[in-house]
Design an enzyme around this catalytic site. Structure first.
Site, mmCIF file in Angstrom:
data_model
loop_
_atom_site.group_PDB
_atom_site.id
_atom_site.type_symbol
_atom_site.label_atom_id
_atom_site.label_comp_id
_atom_site.label_asym_id
_atom_site.label_seq_id
_atom_site.Cartn_x
_atom_site.Cartn_y
_atom_site.Cartn_z
ATOM 1 C CE1 TYR A 323 -3.342 -2.809 1.074
ATOM 2 C CE2 TYR A 323 -2.099 -3.014 3.110
ATOM 3 C CZ TYR A 323 -3.069 -3.471 2.250
ATOM 4 O OH TYR A 323 -3.770 -4.594 2.573
ATOM 5 C CB CYS A 348 15.226 -11.085 -4.399
ATOM 6 S SG CYS A 348 16.653 -11.691 -3.522
#
Ligand code: LLP
Length: 418
Positions: A323, A348
């Site tokens: 968000y 990653c």
């Protein structure tokens, strides 16, 4: 209420105890969530008290944090539960929430989940579409017990919040929009004794900072309630949902009891003084009272850029990546000081980034990610081969319970066996 704080020397505390001491007492590594159960109890009590003598109940949105210690604390403080799955229903019941105070939402409730909800006789299965109504009626017949239901109304009210957590606009998958309500009433009538329609509900979205949009959506529910009553249908309650915001370090928000008081004033204004009121707060009861503690693993400077790599990632706390949410990150052993570092996790993905935080000229050994009590652990995953974090529950100034991380070895074993 307490949660995160600092002592006279600037060292971080939770529930009035030094976080460094709590870590040692719990005997957990990092990353680990720490929760202040006393503050959660107090926040729940305050909200229950805001009802005064008015009939109603606080249905804690269990999705915010499903830990048994927390759901039990909420139940003991007089709270109920809003659940969205058979799993959450089992946790709520197992933690001592009475079926009379449980409501179940969700747009795709499976048969087994409906059967359990009906079997336990929970207060309301919140019906989210016209099409769901005959399906729930069929399950009630199969179980041999009437299902107590409410209609979840989509109020078509837009809120000023992240698009992912706005649920009450008419393109959302949630709830029944006004134009479909007559069809819904018709389906309920057709179901006859299989369904007992008891209430109307809504949930406009999350992170509301003022009661305005909450009341706007509540008025839509009230109008539908009056219409339904005029047609001869009896109703016992309305449920205006949750969504009370918290201050993540930006702007202050109205405290949750203010929403309850405003909602209680609305009912007589709308000619519905006799109806009970249910509310479904999640975040506001737990978010401010939990922190995620992480260790600093690595620093990196490149030109004017300064990175601080920690051992908690987006798999432990997804909100920033999903968000763009900001959680304050602070050193544990001393108060924040410049310069700022770009704090990132080990995963990653470039989205595994917690933003810039003032960690001081020399990086601390450990940091606290604040306001992580809600939608932290419950949204955690094992992405990148990482174990779920530990959880430590603090009450009465000591470690009351520790839920240990399953550990990486367990993950390796499971994946090799897959
Ligand atoms: N009731 C219903 C039907 C809901 O869908 C929700 C939240 C709540 C109550 C509780 O809302 P709260 O009081 O916690 O705002 N993962 C997001 C929040 C998603 C909320 C989903 N529904 C976040 O981390 O911000």
């Amino acid at each position: 209420m307490s949660g995160f704080g600092r002592d006279g020397s600037g060292r971080a505390t939770l529930g009035g105890r030094l976080l460094s001491e709590l870590r040692a007492e719990a005997g957990v590594g990092t990353p680990a969530y720490f929760y202040d159960l006393d503050a959660i109890t107090q926040a729940t009590r305050e909200l229950v008290a805001a009802f005064g003598a008015a009939p109603g109940f606080v249905a804690y949105a269990v999705k915010a944090n499903t830990a048994g210690s927390i759901v039990r604390a909420v139940a003991q403080a007089g709270g109920g539960a809003d659940v969205v799955s058979g799993g959450e229903l089992a946790v709520a019941l197992g933690a001592g929430v009475g079926p009379e105070r449980i409501v179940m939402s969700g747009v795709a409730k499976q048969d087994w989940e409906l059967d359990r909800a009906i079997g336990h006789g929970i207060r309301a299965i919140q019906l989210e579409s016209v099409e769901e109504i005959p399906r729930v009626a069929a399950r009630a017949l199969a179980v041999g017990k009437a299902a107590r239901v409410s209609l979840r109304i989509n109020p078509d009210v837009a809120i000023d919040s992240h698009a992912h957590i706005a649920t009450g606009h008419d393109e959302a998958k949630f709830g029944i929009v006004a134009r479909d309500l007559p069809a819904a009433f018709g389906e309920v009538a057709r179901a006859g004794a299989a369904l007992r329609l008891d209430g109307l509900s809504t949930h406009v979205g999350s992170m509301l900072t003022t009661p305005g949009p909450y009341l706007e959506s509540a008025r839509v529910v009230c109008a539908a309630a009056r219409e339904l009553r005029a047609s001869g249908q009896e109703l016992a309650f309305v449920d205006f949902g949750g969504g009370f915001g918290i201050d993540y370090g930006g702007a202050p928000v109205e405290p949750p009891p203010a929403f309850v008081r405003a909602a209680l004033r609305l009912l007589p204004e709308q000619g519905l003084a006799d109806l009970a009121l249910a509310i479904e707060p999640g975040r506001s009861l737990v978010a401010p009272f939990g922190v995620l503690v992480a260790s600093v693993v690595q620093s990196k400077t490149s030109g004017s850029r300064r990175w601080c790599m920690i051992d908690a990632g987006m798999n432990d706390l997804l909100r920033p990546a999903l968000y763009g949410a900001r959680h304050r990150i602070e050193p544990i052993e001393h108060a924040p000081s410049s310069p700022e570092w770009q704090v990132v996790g080990p995963v990653c993905e470039s989205a595994d980034d917690f933003g810039l935080h003032a960690l001081g000229p020399d990086l601390p050994q450990a940091v606290a990610l604040r306001d992580a009590g809600a939608y932290g652990f419950t949204m955690a995953s094992e992405y990148n081969g990482r174990a779920l974090p530990a959880e430590v529950f603090v009450a009465g100034g000591r470690v009351a319970h520790v839920s240990r991380s399953p550990g990486v070895e367990a993950w390796v074993e499971r994946r090799l066996g897959a």
